[in-house]
Design an enzyme around this catalytic site. Structure first.
Site, PDB file in Angstrom:
ATOM      1  N   HIS C 234       0.812  -1.213   0.000  1.00  0.00           N
ATOM      2  CA  HIS C 234       0.000   0.000   0.000  1.00  0.00           C
ATOM      3  C   HIS C 234       0.847   1.265   0.000  1.00  0.00           C
ATOM      4  O   HIS C 234       0.599   2.146  -0.809  1.00  0.00           O
ATOM      5  CB  HIS C 234      -1.068   0.058   1.089  1.00  0.00           C
ATOM      6  CG  HIS C 234      -1.966   1.208   0.804  1.00  0.00           C
ATOM      7  ND1 HIS C 234      -2.969   1.154  -0.129  1.00  0.00           N
ATOM      8  CD2 HIS C 234      -1.926   2.484   1.215  1.00  0.00           C
ATOM      9  CE1 HIS C 234      -3.515   2.346  -0.255  1.00  0.00           C
ATOM     10  NE2 HIS C 234      -2.910   3.171   0.550  1.00  0.00           N
ATOM     11  N   TYR C 238       1.434   5.263  -2.437  1.00  0.00           N
ATOM     12  CA  TYR C 238       1.706   6.670  -2.159  1.00  0.00           C
ATOM     13  C   TYR C 238       3.075   7.091  -2.643  1.00  0.00           C
ATOM     14  O   TYR C 238       3.309   8.259  -2.933  1.00  0.00           O
ATOM     15  CB  TYR C 238       1.470   6.971  -0.671  1.00  0.00           C
ATOM     16  CG  TYR C 238      -0.006   6.885  -0.414  1.00  0.00           C
ATOM     17  CD1 TYR C 238      -0.837   7.904  -0.878  1.00  0.00           C
ATOM     18  CD2 TYR C 238      -0.578   5.769   0.151  1.00  0.00           C
ATOM     19  CE1 TYR C 238      -2.194   7.810  -0.753  1.00  0.00           C
ATOM     20  CE2 TYR C 238      -1.953   5.667   0.282  1.00  0.00           C
ATOM     21  CZ  TYR C 238      -2.758   6.690  -0.172  1.00  0.00           C
ATOM     22  OH  TYR C 238      -4.110   6.592  -0.072  1.00  0.00           O
ATOM     23  N   HIS C 385      -9.682   0.503 -11.499  1.00  0.00           N
ATOM     24  CA  HIS C 385      -9.379   1.515 -10.492  1.00  0.00           C
ATOM     25  C   HIS C 385      -7.938   2.018 -10.610  1.00  0.00           C
ATOM     26  O   HIS C 385      -7.698   3.212 -10.701  1.00  0.00           O
ATOM     27  CB  HIS C 385      -9.616   0.945  -9.088  1.00  0.00           C
ATOM     28  CG  HIS C 385      -8.883   1.660  -8.006  1.00  0.00           C
ATOM     29  ND1 HIS C 385      -9.262   2.908  -7.560  1.00  0.00           N
ATOM     30  CD2 HIS C 385      -7.779   1.328  -7.295  1.00  0.00           C
ATOM     31  CE1 HIS C 385      -8.419   3.305  -6.622  1.00  0.00           C
ATOM     32  NE2 HIS C 385      -7.513   2.364  -6.442  1.00  0.00           N
ATOM     33  N   PHE C 386      -6.978   1.090 -10.644  1.00  0.00           N
ATOM     34  CA  PHE C 386      -5.612   1.632 -10.540  1.00  0.00           C
ATOM     35  C   PHE C 386      -5.073   2.159 -11.861  1.00  0.00           C
ATOM     36  O   PHE C 386      -4.055   2.824 -11.870  1.00  0.00           O
ATOM     37  CB  PHE C 386      -4.653   0.684  -9.811  1.00  0.00           C
ATOM     38  CG  PHE C 386      -4.421  -0.647 -10.434  1.00  0.00           C
ATOM     39  CD1 PHE C 386      -3.822  -0.772 -11.666  1.00  0.00           C
ATOM     40  CD2 PHE C 386      -4.755  -1.803  -9.740  1.00  0.00           C
ATOM     41  CE1 PHE C 386      -3.581  -2.009 -12.218  1.00  0.00           C
ATOM     42  CE2 PHE C 386      -4.519  -3.055 -10.280  1.00  0.00           C
ATOM     43  CZ  PHE C 386      -3.934  -3.154 -11.530  1.00  0.00           C
ATOM     44  N   HIS C 387      -5.763   1.895 -12.984  1.00  0.00           N
ATOM     45  CA  HIS C 387      -5.354   2.631 -14.181  1.00  0.00           C
ATOM     46  C   HIS C 387      -5.807   4.096 -14.111  1.00  0.00           C
ATOM     47  O   HIS C 387      -5.273   4.935 -14.824  1.00  0.00           O
ATOM     48  CB  HIS C 387      -5.856   1.959 -15.460  1.00  0.00           C
ATOM     49  CG  HIS C 387      -4.999   0.787 -15.857  1.00  0.00           C
ATOM     50  ND1 HIS C 387      -5.244  -0.485 -15.434  1.00  0.00           N
ATOM     51  CD2 HIS C 387      -3.862   0.710 -16.598  1.00  0.00           C
ATOM     52  CE1 HIS C 387      -4.324  -1.305 -15.907  1.00  0.00           C
ATOM     53  NE2 HIS C 387      -3.453  -0.596 -16.611  1.00  0.00           N
ATOM     54  N   ARG C 448      -9.748 -10.225 -12.839  1.00  0.00           N
ATOM     55  CA  ARG C 448      -8.530  -9.622 -13.366  1.00  0.00           C
ATOM     56  C   ARG C 448      -7.523 -10.745 -13.626  1.00  0.00           C
ATOM     57  O   ARG C 448      -7.771 -11.892 -13.283  1.00  0.00           O
ATOM     58  CB  ARG C 448      -7.956  -8.622 -12.363  1.00  0.00           C
ATOM     59  CG  ARG C 448      -7.481  -9.270 -11.074  1.00  0.00           C
ATOM     60  CD  ARG C 448      -6.994  -8.247 -10.078  1.00  0.00           C
ATOM     61  NE  ARG C 448      -5.688  -7.705 -10.445  1.00  0.00           N
ATOM     62  CZ  ARG C 448      -4.871  -7.109  -9.578  1.00  0.00           C
ATOM     63  NH1 ARG C 448      -5.239  -6.979  -8.311  1.00  0.00           N
ATOM     64  NH2 ARG C 448      -3.717  -6.617  -9.966  1.00  0.00           N
ATOM     65  N   ARG C 449      -6.409 -10.404 -14.229  1.00  0.00           N
ATOM     66  CA  ARG C 449      -5.315 -11.344 -14.420  1.00  0.00           C
ATOM     67  C   ARG C 449      -5.752 -12.642 -15.082  1.00  0.00           C
ATOM     68  O   ARG C 449      -5.408 -13.714 -14.608  1.00  0.00           O
ATOM     69  CB  ARG C 449      -4.665 -11.672 -13.066  1.00  0.00           C
ATOM     70  CG  ARG C 449      -4.115 -10.465 -12.356  1.00  0.00           C
ATOM     71  CD  ARG C 449      -3.497 -10.835 -11.035  1.00  0.00           C
ATOM     72  NE  ARG C 449      -2.445  -9.876 -10.707  1.00  0.00           N
ATOM     73  CZ  ARG C 449      -1.757  -9.915  -9.579  1.00  0.00           C
ATOM     74  NH1 ARG C 449      -1.967 -10.853  -8.704  1.00  0.00           N
ATOM     75  NH2 ARG C 449      -0.829  -9.016  -9.349  1.00  0.00           N
TER      76      ARG C 449
HETATM   77  C1  HEM Z   1      -0.707   1.768 -22.892  1.00  0.00           C
HETATM   78  C2  HEM Z   1      -1.305   1.915 -21.776  1.00  0.00           C
HETATM   79  C3  HEM Z   1      -1.848   0.761 -20.962  1.00  0.00           C
HETATM   80  C4  HEM Z   1      -2.639  -0.272 -21.344  1.00  0.00           C
HETATM   81  C5  HEM Z   1      -3.213  -0.557 -22.718  1.00  0.00           C
HETATM   82  C6  HEM Z   1      -2.843  -1.092 -20.188  1.00  0.00           C
HETATM   83  C7  HEM Z   1      -3.616  -2.240 -20.174  1.00  0.00           C
HETATM   84  C8  HEM Z   1      -3.648  -3.141 -19.132  1.00  0.00           C
HETATM   85  C9  HEM Z   1      -4.366  -4.367 -19.128  1.00  0.00           C
HETATM   86  C10 HEM Z   1      -5.258  -4.868 -20.262  1.00  0.00           C
HETATM   87  C11 HEM Z   1      -4.095  -4.991 -17.961  1.00  0.00           C
HETATM   88  C12 HEM Z   1      -4.465  -6.399 -17.606  1.00  0.00           C
HETATM   89  C13 HEM Z   1      -5.635  -6.634 -16.795  1.00  0.00           C
HETATM   90  C14 HEM Z   1      -5.643  -8.059 -16.329  1.00  0.00           C
HETATM   91  O1  HEM Z   1      -5.575  -9.016 -17.125  1.00  0.00           O
HETATM   92  O2  HEM Z   1      -5.755  -8.225 -15.121  1.00  0.00           O
HETATM   93  C15 HEM Z   1      -3.231  -4.155 -17.206  1.00  0.00           C
HETATM   94  C16 HEM Z   1      -2.737  -4.435 -15.957  1.00  0.00           C
HETATM   95  C17 HEM Z   1      -1.950  -3.583 -15.206  1.00  0.00           C
HETATM   96  N1  HEM Z   1      -1.519  -2.319 -15.587  1.00  0.00           N
HETATM   97 FE1  HEM Z   1      -1.849  -1.451 -17.350  1.00  0.00          FE
HETATM   98  N2  HEM Z   1      -2.182  -0.547 -19.136  1.00  0.00           N
HETATM   99  C18 HEM Z   1      -1.564   0.590 -19.563  1.00  0.00           C
HETATM  100  C19 HEM Z   1      -0.802   1.466 -18.818  1.00  0.00           C
HETATM  101  C20 HEM Z   1      -0.449   1.253 -17.506  1.00  0.00           C
HETATM  102  C21 HEM Z   1       0.299   2.184 -16.710  1.00  0.00           C
HETATM  103  C22 HEM Z   1       0.817   3.534 -17.187  1.00  0.00           C
HETATM  104  C23 HEM Z   1       0.460   1.607 -15.499  1.00  0.00           C
HETATM  105  C24 HEM Z   1       1.163   2.120 -14.271  1.00  0.00           C
HETATM  106  C25 HEM Z   1       1.993   3.069 -14.210  1.00  0.00           C
HETATM  107  C26 HEM Z   1      -0.168   0.315 -15.535  1.00  0.00           C
HETATM  108  C27 HEM Z   1      -0.189  -0.578 -14.504  1.00  0.00           C
HETATM  109  C28 HEM Z   1      -0.774  -1.808 -14.558  1.00  0.00           C
HETATM  110  C29 HEM Z   1      -0.697  -2.766 -13.479  1.00  0.00           C
HETATM  111  C30 HEM Z   1       0.021  -2.590 -12.149  1.00  0.00           C
HETATM  112  C31 HEM Z   1      -1.432  -3.877 -13.888  1.00  0.00           C
HETATM  113  C32 HEM Z   1      -1.702  -5.135 -13.082  1.00  0.00           C
HETATM  114  C33 HEM Z   1      -0.777  -6.215 -13.352  1.00  0.00           C
HETATM  115  C34 HEM Z   1      -1.156  -7.419 -12.541  1.00  0.00           C
HETATM  116  O3  HEM Z   1      -2.361  -7.693 -12.363  1.00  0.00           O
HETATM  117  O4  HEM Z   1      -0.242  -8.081 -12.073  1.00  0.00           O
HETATM  118  N3  HEM Z   1      -0.719   0.142 -16.780  1.00  0.00           N
HETATM  119  N4  HEM Z   1      -2.959  -3.012 -17.929  1.00  0.00           N
HETATM  120 CU   LIG Z   2      -3.875  -0.107  -0.753  1.00  0.00          CU
END
Ligand code: HEM
Ligand SMILES: [Cu+2]
Ligand SMILES: [Cu+2]
Lengths: 97, 179, 589
Positions: C234, C238, C385-387, C448-449
């Site tokens: 968490h 921040y 949420h986190f996006h 997710r995932r």
């Molecule tokens: C081009 C821009 C982006 C696209 C198209 C994108 C798309 C996605 C998608 C489709 C997922 C997967 C969801 C899943 O299967 O659970 C994901 C997961 C994630 N994204 Fe992005 N995202 C983008 C940018 C970002 C940025 C800028 C960050 C953070 C700075 C970020 C952080 C994450 C994180 C932490 C996860 C989770 C990974 C996990 O579940 O282990 N993403 N994103």
């Molecule tokens: Cu948290």
């Protein structure tokens, strides 16, 4: 510190000289407004070239901010009530023990 | 330190909001009776799960009038029971689930409902839900557990009491025969 | 302007620092490019729009996406911003450029090792992989160099923090009575929070995961390593957010043509984050067995109070922007919004990022709500949420901030302002599509995932619209986001190749409307706040950790028992305090 200024940017450059951490004002450079600079549009961060009045601490009431955050608060409360009582408590199979 | 009157107002409202959130959640726990997954399920040794009296042969067990215990083992990439054969429960029953994981961390989600827990090796997630009308629910693993994570799913069938009873007796008889 | 021309640009005053910042930004942006490319593939794959990989490889890319974006991009950018902010606000160079390069080097080496381990998963028969996602929950196991790389990266951030503390100490000797300059104050409080919180993940990685992945110990206690992860997981939220807040508080007002509304409140906000960021990690474990409900309730109340600094920030930052609009001639209750410099990509990007953070704040309140967490836990709602938060409030602020910061360290003018503007708007629009669809998909129960959109035993249902429409939105949004990153990288690359300019950017920062003078000095007493933060952490975590070790099969899971003496000690503490606690909880619930 309400400085009324007519010339664009003059007030802000005046303020700068007094506050800008010791960088000496260079008298013969660029003049006192943005005119001699490259076109304002091409430079990031030149919003203060558009300043038409200088508002000090006591001349400024953030009433617009208050309106915005109150709208936000209303949305938050409405959405919270909906999510908690309709979406969440309205679902079948809830953990009761 | 001076703070603008509007900002003081906002600060007060924000505190009211926070207290309101905490109040709602407390109401959900105390008033609506929603219980959290916690440590009441106890622990098991994941290495010897096969010999465990319950998780060795997981499934449903009657423990009272209309009340049942269900033991579920999550392992890469199946729920036992649930995946190869559906998890059957009778309509209108109170069911206490005991969910654990045999290998890595999994999730246990009954799709579209609030029945949702983590399944962690060594820990038993214990929670009780009430089933209503006959019907079907999907269940899936919602925590990444390896390359086949996306095929880890199953089904819960809520049966009419009579149909369930005859299925249950048959199960019991089979169990006896095997022992 | 006049005072900014010739010789007073950051790059001229602090050439060594500018070089460090450029290196940090370079690594951040390369990671952003790779991570965004993976994000595109994921968005198209899991919606079944376009499939170029096997579903089993989805998790390799997802690990890369999470690590490269949420850890490498954000933190390298943070290091760049903080290095800039400390040098700028203390008006002195770092104590030793060599030391600065040491942390850049260590963090970079760690990044390369971890990335090699992750991408190794795409090469069959290599025998190296780290398909464990950025949360690396044991007993999923990665190659040892993944954990070793991670450890080096974190130690690198510790050294970076030391660099800034050393600068501060030297400055303090010359300025014994002055208030800590605001930007430095923000950097130092953030780093103290980081030191406290990374302790958890360091213990997890160094004492458990590395020995275990090397085969030195048989097993680990999965709930323990998971809890240690979230002890850090968490506060890292921040850690991502604080550089964005630093830019919102100290740069955004200037970009709007105004001044920061209140310096003291900004300090209070950063202190609240220092105090409350860590004793809340258990809110990521609301649905974990093995943790008593009372501890979850405490984590929930702490989390809700952690809303306070963000709600205060909303007011202070918007008021500062409004001040700009009013100085630029804005009138009315809401019409002033039109007087803001919307053609400036740095301003517009940050403003849009802030607006999205307001929306992300709402879905975060749902996540934080203990029992309502059942509704959305581990569904697509969570990435939705986190996006909005790290993926936009932070990432878009960093990109927008780059349009103003990069010229200061390269000495070249931004290549194209219109392309920059298009880029930030495209990000916003893309994220509206992707994130709202993810939230709604989560409410339909879509996890997710996962690589596959469909299951055999059931269909997902959504009350409004259709699942098909949600998939299209995610794919479309993901595509726009990726294109936005391409535009960003292109613009920054051409900027850095441009010609040196006398006035690459207007880098002047005005004084706050309400300065630190009137605020209590105790705000600057960092040692005291550190102490309080540590006490809160001990209070929030001792019992849950003791319980997990005691009941969950010891420190190392099924393998080794807890030594008898330690065990007896735990027993005593546990039984007395938990019984007291349970009574208390019985009264509350
Ligand atoms: C081009 C821009 C982006 C696209 C198209 C994108 C798309 C996605 C998608 C489709 C997922 C997967 C969801 C899943 O299967 O659970 C994901 C997961 C994630 N994204 Fe992005 N995202 C983008 C940018 C970002 C940025 C800028 C960050 C953070 C700075 C970020 C952080 C994450 C994180 C932490 C996860 C989770 C990974 C996990 O579940 O282990 N993403 N994103
Ligand atoms: Cu948290
Ligand atoms: Cu799974």
């Amino acid at each position: 510190m309400a400085v009324d200024s007519t010339a664009e940017g003059a007030a802000s450059s005046a303020a700068r000289v007094s506050t800008d951490g010791g960088v000496p004002a260079n008298a013969d450079s660029q003049g006192d407004s943005g005119q001699a600079d490259p076109p304002v549009d091409s430079i990031v961060g030149t919003a203060d070239d558009g300043i038409v009045r200088e508002l000090g601490h006591d001349d400024f009431d953030p009433v617009g901010t208050l309106v915005l955050v109150l709208i936000y608060m209303a949305i938050l409360i409405g959405m919270w009530v909906f999510m908690y009582f309709v979406e969440f408590l309205g679902r079948g199979l809830t953990v009761v023990g | 330190m001076e703070i603008h009157a509007y900002e003081k107002l906002w600060l007060a409202l924000a505190l009211v909001l926070i207290v309101g959130f905490i109040g709602t959640i407390t109401y959900g726990a105390a008033g609506a009776g929603i219980d959290m997954i916690d440590d009441k399920g106890g622990t098991v040794d994941p290495a010897t799960l096969d010999q465990h009296p319950k998780f060795g042969d997981p499934g449903i067990e009657r423990n009272g009038e209309n009340s049942y215990d269900v033991y579920v083992v999550a392992r890469q990439f199946v729920f036992e029971p649930g995946t190869t054969e559906p998890l059957r429960v009778p309509a209108g029953s109170t069911v206490t689930f005991h969910v654990t994981a045999a290998d890595v961390i999994h999730g246990f989600e009954v799709v579209g409902t609030n029945a949702n827990t983590m399944a962690i090796p060594g820990q038993v997630a214990e929670f009780t839900v009430e089933f209503g009308e006959p019907g079907e629910y999907g269940m899936l693993c919602n925590e990444y557990c390896g390359s086949g994570h996306h095929v880890m799913e199953g089904k819960i069938v809520v049966m009419e009491q009579e149909a369930f009873d005859s299925w249950y007796e048959q199960q019991q008889a089979q169990g006896e025969a095997e022992n | 302007m006049a005072t900014e021309s010739g010789g007073s640009e950051f790059v001229d005053t602090f050439p060594d620092e500018a070089a460090i910042i450029k290196a940090s930004f370079l690594i951040a942006f390369v990671s952003l490019g790779i991570g965004a490319f993976f994000g595109l593939i994921q968005a198209l794959h899991r919606t079944n729009v376009l499939r170029v990989i096997d579903s089993a490889d989805y998790y390799t890319l997802l690990t890369g996406h999470g690590v490269l974006l949420a850890i490498v991009f954000t933190i390298f950018f943070l290091c760049g911003v903080f290095h800039w902010a400390v040098a700028r606000s203390l008006d002195r160079p770092a104590e030793s450029a060599l030391f600065s390069w040491a942390w850049v080097g260590l963090m970079t080496t760690g990044t390369v090792l971890a990335t090699v381990a992750i991408l190794g998963g795409l090469v069959p028969n290599l025998g190296m992989s780290a398909d464990v996602l950025f949360t690396f929950y044991a007993p999923l196991q990665a190659h040892p160099i993944f954990y070793i790389g991670l450890a080096m990266f974190i130690v690198g951030t510790w050294l970076a923090g030391a660099d800034w503390f050393l600068s501060y100490r030297a400055w303090r000797q010359d300025h014994p009575d002055e208030r800590i300059p605001l930007q430095t104050f923000m950097v130092l409080t953030t780093m103290i929070m980081w030191y406290i919180s990374t302790l958890g993940v360091a213990v997890s990685v160094v004492f458990f995961l590395i020995p275990w992945s090397l085969g030195l110990i048989e097993s680990v206690n999965p709930l323990l390593t998971r809890t240690l992860f979230w002890y850090f997981g968490h506060p890292i939220v921040y850690f991502w957010l604080m550089p964005a807040y630093l830019l919102w508080y100290t740069v955004l007002p200037k970009l709007a043509g105004g001044r920061l509304f209140s310096d003291p409140l900004a300090r209070v906000v950063f202190l609240l984050f220092l105090l409350l960021s860590t004793p809340v990690g258990i809110h990521h474990q609301y649905l974990d067995p093995g943790i008593a409900e009372g501890f979850k309730f405490i984590a929930m109340t702490n989390t809700m109070f952690l809303l306070l600094p963000s709600l205060l920030t909303a007011f202070t930052v918007v008021a500062s922007v409004e001040h700009g609009a009013r100085q630029r001639g804005g009138e009315g209750y809401l019409r002033w919004l039109g007087a803001l410099p919307w053609r400036d990509p740095a301003f517009t990007g940050m403003a849009l990022a802030g607006a999205m953070f307001a929306a992300g704040g709402f879905s975060g309140m749902i996540n934080a709500g203990m029992n309502i967490n059942y509704l959305i836990h581990n569904t697509l709602w969570v990435p939705g949420h986190f996006h909005l938060t790290v993926g936009t409030a932070v990432a878009l602020t960093m990109m927008a901030g780059s349009y103003w910061l990069v010229p200061q360290v390269t000495g070249t003018k931004l290549y194209s302002r219109p392309i920059g503007l298009l880029q930030v708007i495209m990000w916003f629009v893309g994220m509206v599509f992707m994130s709202n669809a993810m939230h709604r998909a989560g409410l339909a129960g879509i996890p997710r995932r996962t690589a596959e959109p469909q299951y055999q035993n059931f269909e997902f249902l959504t009350p409004i619209g259709s699942i098909f429409e949600l998939r299209v939105q995610i794919a479309l949004g993901g595509t726009l986001l990726f294109l936005s990153v391409v535009l960003f990288l292109f613009n920054i690359l051409l900027t850095s190749l441009g010609e040196e300019s006398d006035r690459p950017v207007d880098s002047y920062l005005p004084e706050p409307l309400s300065g630190p003078e009137g605020s209590p000095r105790i705000l600057d007493n960092l040692a005291m706040w550190t102490g309080i933060a540590a006490v809160l952490v001990v209070l929030a975590y001792t019992l849950p950790l003791a319980g997990i070790i005691q009941n969950g099969g010891g420190l190392f899971g099924g393998g080794l028992p807890v030594p008898a003496t330690v065990s007896a000690g735990f027993d005593l503490v546990l039984t007395t305090v938990t019984s007291a606690f349970n009574t208390l909880w019985g009264v509350v619930a």
